[in-house]
Every structure is written in structure tokens, then in C-alpha cells.
Design a protein around this motif. Structure first.
Motif, PDB file in Angstrom:
ATOM      1  N   GLN A 194      55.914  -8.548  -1.036  1.00  0.00           N
ATOM      2  CA  GLN A 194      56.361  -7.357  -1.767  1.00  0.00           C
ATOM      3  C   GLN A 194      57.864  -7.153  -1.609  1.00  0.00           C
ATOM      4  N   SER A 195      58.585  -8.244  -1.798  1.00  0.00           N
ATOM      5  CA  SER A 195      60.042  -8.173  -1.670  1.00  0.00           C
ATOM      6  C   SER A 195      60.694  -9.155  -2.626  1.00  0.00           C
ATOM      7  N   VAL A 196      61.957  -8.869  -2.966  1.00  0.00           N
ATOM      8  CA  VAL A 196      62.758  -9.771  -3.790  1.00  0.00           C
ATOM      9  C   VAL A 196      63.527 -10.702  -2.864  1.00  0.00           C
ATOM     10  N   LYS A 197      63.433 -12.000  -3.096  1.00  0.00           N
ATOM     11  CA  LYS A 197      64.055 -12.973  -2.193  1.00  0.00           C
ATOM     12  C   LYS A 197      64.200 -14.306  -2.934  1.00  0.00           C
ATOM     13  N   PRO A 198      64.885 -15.277  -2.348  1.00  0.00           N
ATOM     14  CA  PRO A 198      64.931 -16.610  -2.960  1.00  0.00           C
ATOM     15  C   PRO A 198      63.533 -17.232  -2.988  1.00  0.00           C
ATOM     16  N   VAL A 199      63.167 -17.802  -4.138  1.00  0.00           N
ATOM     17  CA  VAL A 199      61.859 -18.444  -4.275  1.00  0.00           C
ATOM     18  C   VAL A 199      62.043 -19.795  -4.950  1.00  0.00           C
ATOM     19  N   GLY A 248      43.770 -12.503  -5.643  1.00  0.00           N
ATOM     20  CA  GLY A 248      44.214 -13.090  -4.386  1.00  0.00           C
ATOM     21  C   GLY A 248      45.146 -14.263  -4.597  1.00  0.00           C
ATOM     22  N   LEU A 249      46.121 -14.107  -5.494  1.00  0.00           N
ATOM     23  CA  LEU A 249      47.001 -15.205  -5.881  1.00  0.00           C
ATOM     24  C   LEU A 249      48.393 -15.066  -5.264  1.00  0.00           C
ATOM     25  N   LYS A 250      48.987 -16.185  -4.968  1.00  0.00           N
ATOM     26  CA  LYS A 250      50.389 -16.223  -4.556  1.00  0.00           C
ATOM     27  C   LYS A 250      51.251 -16.520  -5.779  1.00  0.00           C
ATOM     28  N   GLY A 251      52.386 -15.867  -5.851  1.00  0.00           N
ATOM     29  CA  GLY A 251      53.259 -16.109  -6.984  1.00  0.00           C
ATOM     30  C   GLY A 251      54.418 -15.141  -7.017  1.00  0.00           C
ATOM     31  N   TYR A 252      55.156 -15.185  -8.142  1.00  0.00           N
ATOM     32  CA  TYR A 252      56.405 -14.452  -8.230  1.00  0.00           C
ATOM     33  C   TYR A 252      56.565 -13.820  -9.613  1.00  0.00           C
ATOM     34  N   ALA A 253      57.358 -12.755  -9.633  1.00  0.00           N
ATOM     35  CA  ALA A 253      57.835 -12.172 -10.887  1.00  0.00           C
ATOM     36  C   ALA A 253      59.335 -12.424 -10.959  1.00  0.00           C
ATOM     37  N   LEU A 254      59.782 -13.019 -12.068  1.00  0.00           N
ATOM     38  CA  LEU A 254      61.193 -13.380 -12.221  1.00  0.00           C
ATOM     39  C   LEU A 254      61.853 -12.562 -13.321  1.00  0.00           C
ATOM     40  N   THR A 255      63.106 -12.215 -13.104  1.00  0.00           N
ATOM     41  CA  THR A 255      63.847 -11.498 -14.141  1.00  0.00           C
ATOM     42  C   THR A 255      64.435 -12.454 -15.170  1.00  0.00           C
ATOM     43  N   ARG A 299      62.820 -25.601  -9.492  1.00  0.00           N
ATOM     44  CA  ARG A 299      64.079 -24.861  -9.460  1.00  0.00           C
ATOM     45  C   ARG A 299      63.980 -23.791  -8.382  1.00  0.00           C
ATOM     46  N   THR A 300      65.141 -23.410  -7.876  1.00  0.00           N
ATOM     47  CA  THR A 300      65.223 -22.310  -6.920  1.00  0.00           C
ATOM     48  C   THR A 300      65.890 -21.130  -7.597  1.00  0.00           C
ATOM     49  N   THR A 301      65.322 -19.972  -7.424  1.00  0.00           N
ATOM     50  CA  THR A 301      65.841 -18.769  -8.065  1.00  0.00           C
ATOM     51  C   THR A 301      65.514 -17.568  -7.177  1.00  0.00           C
TER      52      THR A 301
END
Length: 841
Positions: free
Chosen positions: A418-423, A470-477, A408-410
């Protein structure tokens, strides 16, 4: 998990009525406070009480590195002991950690003693507290136990405790000397505060690096108490400290947890007021850093508190305070005894409210989590070992996770930018939803932004596990629920049975452990200094190349390599040739031979025991590689030519005289590798033969000194009340910074494109003029997370983080920030492994 009902039969020593319950004085043969009781005697007393009291059951839950038992008791009425397993399970049901509907309402208090070995009064107090709770003639405690179960761990750090007790019993005068100058008040290095590996166990609740923490957390999660107290000592001139705690409180702490801190403080104050004892609250000891004995329980639903008695290692059996009053061990244990019983009393009185609010805490976790970020995503593109090491930590804390299951895209917070963007979330990404019992703990470990209600804190202010691992990832609301369970993939095996060379990519700390084992089995290994391609497969710089050539001395060469690869779950690639399609052939000098290093670690006075202990622990418990500790007191007499690597931990050094530095310089030039960490760099900066400087030029030095004089003039009229605020403007409270890497240098192998450093000091050095600046802060840097004073940040421009100077046939490696700080920073472990095994070959 084994039923506690079964454990009772196995571990409990319970012979009701067989003998009389003895007081601590009657059992020990002296009044508590007259001497320091060794750990084994306290264990024996707890066993004695359990053997004669039908209120007490005794358990052993583990063993320290020095093979002392870790024990606890459960204190309850006989009626509650009969249904104790139901009480325990009902409590987990309230927390959403077990199936079913609870039918009992019993409060649970956990009292933890002596996590710092030389804060010694609390273990003495534990015996008297246990006696009062077990005494059948004590009507007050009998009433409390009707609706309250009490768990007591008399000593969380037996190794440190006995180190301190043995010291004092060896040097104490026949009549205790209250003069703080007396030797009985001056512990030798490393002191009794820490455990066997000189770790501060009160900073390890979340990271679980130490065996004591690992074993304790299993039991803690089986109970999930409503109230948890961690007993401590502070400077001997301080009054007693108890709740409520100081700001900052983390924002996920519930209103009830704040309120009960007030309630319990008032109950303690009532007893202290009756005796005229001095105390203070709401100062110094905050509720923020998640790895304390008060904060970790708080983030797991308990009312978590620290109680601080005046004393510490300097106090001995008696000491004269600045007011001229005697402070005795008897005084100290008495105060802890009173607050321990007061805690049980007020919890019993408030039991129904305590249980109701505990239920609400977890109901909110499950249905209405406190954080704006509802889901944390770990990208499937991360190196599998890094994900695996994180998962082991999540499992230890009973944090649930799984795979997204669909793409999914969100929008989300991207930790890489360190920014909020489409992921884009892929089906194979790991998902951690905070709609679960451990919701608030998850938030504190992963949240993108540190929100501090007060910048004056007691410890570090940043620890985010994305950056630490050292991980890549996201925080979602938005809420994402894992659709599939995570299953680690088996390592691949490619190539013929007896290849020309075995190839192992260098990407994680597990690879360093694997290399350690190869070297210990006398297998010759090379490291690729640049990326290459062979047999239509690409390999990164740092890849371990194990050729058949040079290993002919091992008749079972293939079996050894394959056995170790299987043991460490390493993907194994066997190349049929040494001729590569791109890059350097296996016979090239670009394939650096990795000598099996003989390693020395400086330890003793002037070194930081915490830093030295972290290094010692890393070699022994993670790499399983031998290290020789060399004492600072005899370092001059050691022949350094016996060693390939010398590690100098963080510390405050006066031992590095011009003569000693000259000898070290000569050793480096002859092929030695010197690794300097933290404040150790100060002993080598601006010294002849070393590239590290405080200033880029004499003009810069003069300009800095001018600015300092001007600043001092401006601040000469600082108000007394503003002094603390002024001080923190120049400090870094454990903040995270983004580091720019030279990924072509061996020090950076295996890190990926970016590294985040945990900065815990205010050391500032310009780039090395005569060396490799491998990890640096470019331009005007600001923390990615955590607090740093504005003045120190204004100077955080174009600064060295880690680098390497080549000198003769050897090298000097500079770590401005300690890469092994508390041994939870996984990326730091990788850099340190590069420094020890790979760089400079």
C-alpha cells in the motif's frame, strides 16, 4: 458473436396484422393491479405483442436456475427494425467496441424490471409500458420511436418473482386486507427478493456469480445502451424516488451523466406534479458501488438510474400507509409506467445530445482516461489459477488485457505494501491499460484509493479485485500497452505412469473443486500439514497426497486420478517414492487423512438468507459437492451424528438455547466440525464450552462499559440533524483490512503470505484464549480501502478475524467476517474450503 439479424429470424415472433393488439387487461382477463401476474403470463403477453406488432421483436436470452425463461423485447419503428443490426453495430462503433464509422444516430434506452422478486409492481407496469410503445394508435410513442430504440427486460428475477406471487396468491384474502398485520403482508423466509440461491441480483452486475447476471451481461454488452433504468420498490411509507441520485457519485462519472440525471428528473417531476404525487430526489440512493443496476451501466457509458416506488413485499395488493392512505398495486404500477414512458420521451427529445455525449464518454476513455492511474499490472508470480479466474471475469466484461512483452523499472502503487515505490514490470506480467472502452469500469474495480465525496453510502465502499483475488501487482500512472496476448500454460505432467503417489499443490479454489471431485469418486486423499521435498521438487503445506495405498479398491485408480487432473487442468506430479528428502514421509501422521465429509447447512428463519444462499451456491455451483440444508424450525429433532460438518450462516439467532448449545458441544467433542459465520458468533460468544469471548477479562469488560456510559453522556445533547453522522462513526461500510496470518495452520493453506478481509459488520472479539488465532488484526488497524467510522476503528486493535478452537475430537471455526459475502471474494472461498475439507483433520 452471432449477428442480431440472424437472431431476429430465429427468436422473433412476428406476424404483422394477423390479429389485433390486445391491452394487458384484454389479454389477461383482469385489470393490471387487481392481482399479481405470474411470470409465464407476462412472457406470453410480451410474445403476443411481438406477434402482432411490427414495432416489437421478442428474444429469449437465457434461463434461470429454476428453468424459467429470461426474455427481452426490442421496440422500434418498422424502419429502424429493418436496420437494427446497423444501429446496434454503429453504437458499438461509437464506443470503440467495433470497427468502422457509424452512419446512424438512434438513441438506445434499456428498461429493466423486477430484479427483486417481491418489488412486484414493475413487472406489471412493464406490460402497460410495452402496450403504449407498441400501440399503432399512440402518436406520442410513435414519435419517440423515430429516433429511439427501447429494450425491455420485463423480469430479471423470475424465480424470486414467482416465489412472491405464489405466496401472495396463496394467502391473500378474497378482499385484500390493507392491515399490515395480515398474513398476506408477511412473506415467509427467505422472501421473494432474491433468486433461487437467495442472491440479491442487484448486487451482482459486476461480479456475475449468478446465471441470470451472466446471461444478461452478454446481451447488455451487445447493445451498450445510452440510458438504463432499474425499477425497484422501497418501504411502503416512502414517496416515489427518481433521479438525480444522492452523493457520493464516483469521480469517474462524467459531467453529462450528472447533468442528464437532472434533466430526466425534471421531466418526471412535471408528470408527478400534474397528478399531485409525492416524490423525492438526491437522497439515499447513491452512485458508487459498481455492481448495481444503475452504477454498472453508468460506468459503461449509460445514464444509469434506479427508480424506487413505495411498496415492497409487505405492500401486497393494498396497504394503509402511516398517513392513513391506501397504497394499491394499481397505484404502484402506474407510477412506474409513467416514469418508464417519461424516460423514453426525454431521451428521444435529447437524442442527439445523448448520442454526442455517449461518443465523447468513450472518446475520452480511449484517448484521455479520467483516472490518474493509467495501467494496472498483475504480477506473473501470482498463482496461475487466480490469474485465470480474474481473466474470466475480465472477458465477461469485455475488458482488454495482455502481456507486458518487455521488462522495465518504473514507479507505481504496490498493492502488497500500500505504498508508491520503484517497481519492476516483467515481460510476462499481465497488463490492463485503461485506454480502452471499459476504462472507467476498470478504474472502479482496481483503483488503489476509494475517494468518497460523502461517507453516507447505501452499500459497501471497497471491493478492489487485487485484494479480493489475493493478487500481487501495481497501479501505474504511466501508460503501458500490452505487447502480447495472454495464453494460459498447459498443466505440467511429471512422473511415471503408475507412481507411488500423486501430488497436487493446494493453492486455489480450483484445487478445492478438484478435491471435491476426488472425494466424490471415493478416492482417498491426504493433506500435507507442512512443506516437504521429494524427487528434488518442493511442495507447499496443504499439498494433496493421493497414495496408491488405501486406493486399491479402485481398479481404475490411475485412470480416475489422471482424468480428473486433466478435467480441472491440475499440474500432476507422480512421486516414485514415499520417502521424502525434507519434511514428513507420506506414511507420517503429519499427512492428514481427509475424510469425505457429510455436510449440513443451517437454513431458515433466523439465518440470513443472503449468507445461507451464498454457502448453498458455493457448494452446488462451484465445488459441486453435496450439502444438506437443515431447517431452523426442526433443527432440534435432527441427529447431528449423521454429519461431520455443520455450517451456521450469518444471522440473528434465538434458537441456540443452553440445551441446544449443550447438544452441539457434545457433537463437536465427538468429532464434529462447527463453522460459525458473522453474527452467528454472537449466539456462541461467552457461552460455556466455547472459547470465543467479547472481552479478555472482567476488568476489560468493566472498563468498556464505563467508557460506553461516558460516551452516552457526552452524546446526550447530539443535535437531531447530526444523528446520521453520529451513527456512521460507529459503522463499517464494507471496508478492506489487511490480516496477519499464521500460515502454518491449515485454515491458512493456499493463501500465501497475506490475506485481506472484507469487513461488513462491527463485530469485535479479542484473540481466542483457548484456540488458534489464524487470521488477526494486529495493533491499531485501519482500512486498506473503504470507509469505517472513527469510533469503530478506535476499537479495531488486536482483533480476531478467523480462528479455530479444538474441542475433544472436533473443532469450532469462527469467521468474524463472512468469507463468502456475495461470493466474489476469492480469498474467502479458499479459507472456507480449508475450513470444510482440511482444517481439523
Amino acid at each position: 458473436m452471432r449477428s442480431l439479424g440472424v437472431l431476429f429470424l430465429v427468436a422473433s415472433v412476428f406476424i404483422a396484422g394477423a390479429q389485433q393488439l390486445l391491452s394487458p387487461q384484454a389479454f389477461l382477463g383482469y385489470e393490471p393491479g387487481q392481482r399479481f401476474t405470474r411470470h409465464h403470463r407476462v412472457v406470453e403477453y410480451f410474445q403476443h405483442v411481438a406477434s402482432v406488432s411490427n414495432r416489437v421483436h421478442f428474444f429469449t436470452y437465457g434461463e434461470t436456475y429454476e428453468h424459467r425463461p429470461l426474455v427481452y423485447v426490442v421496440v422500434a419503428t418498422p424502419e429502424n427494425h429493418a436496420r437494427l443490426e446497423q444501429i446496434r453495430l454503429d453504437n458499438l462503433r461509437r464506443a470503440g467496441m467495433a470497427e468502422g464509422t457509424p452512419s446512424t444516430r438512434v438513441a438506445i434506452v434499456w428498461l429493466s424490471y423486477n430484479v427483486h422478486g417481491n418489488e412486484s409492481s414493475s413487472m406489471e407496469a412493464a406490460m402497460q409500458t410495452l402496450y403504449d410503445l407498441a400501440d399503432p394508435g399512440n402518436a406520442r410513442t410513435a414519435e419517440w420511436l423515430k429516433n429511439t430504440v427501447v429494450i425491455m427486460d420485463p423480469c430479471m428475477n423470475p424465480d424470486g418473482r414467482d416465489r412472491y406471487a405464489n405466496f401472495y396468491n396463496q394467502y391473500g384474502n378474497r378482499t385484500p386486507n390493507p392491515n399490515s398485520d395480515a398474513k398476506e403482508h408477511r412473506e415467509p423466509w427467505p422472501g421473494g427478493r432474491s433468486n433461487h440461491y437467495w442472491f440479491d441480483l442487484n448486487r451482482d452486475w459486476a461480479w456475475l456469480t449468478q446465471v441470470e447476471s451472466q446471461q444478461r451481461i452478454k446481451i447488455y454488452n451487445q447493445w451498450m445502451p445510452h440510458v438504463h433504468v432499474d425499477f425497484h420498490e422501497q418501504g411502503y411509507n416512502n414517496p416515489y424516488y427518481f433521479a438525480p441520485a444522492a452523493e457520493p457519485y464516483h469521480e469517474v462519472i462524467s459531467p453529462w451523466q450528472r447533468q442528464f440525471q437532472q434533466i430526466i428528473g425534471k421531466n418526471h417531476a412535471r408528470y408527478f406534479d400534474e397528478q399531485g404525487w409525492l416524490y423525492f430526489t438526491r437522497e439515499r440512493f447513491d452512485l458508487y458501488y459498481p455492481s448495481y443496476g444503475d452504477t454498472y451501466p453508468t460506468y459503461n457509458g449509460a445514464i444509469g438510474m434506479t427508480y424506487e416506488q413505495a411498496g415492497g413485499g409487505i405492500a401486497g395488493l393494498t396497504i394503509t400507509t402511516r398517513e392513513g392512505d391506501p397504497l394499491t398495486l394499481k397505484d404502484r404500477l402506474t407510477h412506474h409506467h409513467v416514469t418508464g414512458l417519461s424516460t423514453v420521451e426525454i431521451t428521444s427529445q435529447q437524442a442527439d445530445k445523448v448520442i454526442t455525449e455517449f461518443e465523447k464518454y468513450f472518446r475520452d476513455n480511449l484517448n484521455n482516461p479520467a483516472s490518474p492511474y493509467k495501467t494496472y499490472v498483475i504480477s506473473a508470480t501470482n498463482q496461475p489459477d487466480k490469474i485465470g479466474r480474474l481473466i474470466r471475469l475480465l472477458d465477461a466484461h469485455l475488458i482488454k488485457y495482455g502481456l507486458a512483452g518487455s521488462a522495465r523499472t518504473t514507479r507505481g502503487y504496490d498493492y502488497s505494501t500500500q505504498s508508491v515505490k520503484p517497481v519492476t514490470v516483467t515481460a510476462e506480467d499481465l497488463v490492463i491499460s485503461i485506454y480502452q472502452p471499459k476504462s472507467r469500469l476498470i478504474t472502479t474495480l482496481f483503483e488503489p484509493v476509494s475517494r468518497l465525496s460523502d461517507s453516507v453510502t447505501y452499500d459497501i465502499t471497497a471491493w478492489n479485485l487485487y485484494y479480493a483475488y489475493g493478487l500481487k501487482g501495481y497501479a501505474l500512472t504511466e501508460k503501458l500497452v500490452p505487447q502480447r496476448s495472454y495464453q494460459p500454460q498447459p498443466p505440467s505432467v511429471e512422473g511415471p505412469e503408475k507412481p507411488y503417489a500423486y501430488l497436487f499443490p493446494w493453492q486455489s479454489v480450483t484445487d478445492a473443486r478438484f478435491l471435491s471431485s476426488l472425494l466424490k469418486e471415493n478416492i482417498k486423499v491426504r493433506s500435507a500439514t507442512s512443506a516437504f521435498r521429494v524427487n528434488n521438487t518442493s511442495f507447499p503445506a496443504g499439498t494433496l497426497v493421493v497414495t496408491r495405498r488405501n486406493n486399491e479398491h479402485l481398479p481404475d485408480f490411475d485412470a480416475r486420478v489422471r482424468r480428473l487432473a486433466q478435467e480441472f487442468r491440475r499440474p500432476l506430479f507422480g512421486s516414485t517414492t514415499g520417502l521424502v528428502e525434507e519434511g514428513n514421509d507420506f506414511g507420517s501422521s503429519a499427512m492428514a487423512f481427509l475424510k469425505k465429509p457429510n455436510i449440513a447447512l443451517l437454513a431458515g428463519e433466523q439465518t440470513s438468507s443472503l449468507s445461507a444462499g451464498a454457502i448453498w451456491h458455493f457448494f452446488e455451483q462451484e465445488l459441486n459437492y453435496p450439502v444438506t440444508q437443515i431447517g431452523t424450525e426442526y433443527f432440534r429433532s435432527v441427529n447431528l451424528l449423521q454429519y461431520d460438518v455443520l455450517v451456521v450462516p450469518d444471522g440473528r439467532y434465538a434458537m441456540f438455547t443452553d440445551e441446544v448449545l449443550k447438544n452441539i458441544n457434545s457433537w463437536v467433542a465427538n468429532g464434529g466440525k462447527l463453522i460459525l459465520i458473522g453474527n452467528a458468533l454472537e449466539a456462541f460468544a461467552d457461552k460455556e464450552g466455547f472459547a470465543l469471548k467479547h472481552y479478555r477479562s472482567e476488568d476489560e469488560k468493566k472498563e468498556a462499559e464505563k467508557k460506553m456510559r461516558e460516551e452516552q453522556q457526552r452524546e446526550a445533547l447530539t443535535k437531531y440533524a447530526e444523528a446520521e453522522r453520529k451513527e456512521i462513526s460507529e459503522l463499517i461500510s464494507g471496508a478492506i483490512y489487511r490480516v496477519t496470518l499464521d500460515t502454518s495452520h491449515p485454515l491458512a493453506f493456499g493463501l500465501g503470505d497475506v490475506y485481506y478481509t472484507l469487513k461488513t459488520n462491527e463485530l469485535l472479539y479479542p484473540y481466542l484464549a483457548g484456540g488458534w488465532n489464524v487470521g488477526v488484526l494486529k495493533g491499531r488497524s485501519r482500512p486498506v480501502q473503504g470507509f469505517a467510522g472513527f469510533k469503530i476503528n478506535n476499537n479495531m486493535e488486536d482483533r480476531l478475524v478467523f480462528g479455530m478452537e479444538e474441542r475433544g475430537r472436533g473443532s469450532v471455526i469462527y469467521f468474524v467476517d463472512d468469507p463468502l459475502f456475495r461470493n466474489f471474494w476469492e480469498g474467502g472461498k479458499m479459507i472456507f474450503s480449508n475450513a470444510v475439507f482440511v482444517a481439523g483433520n
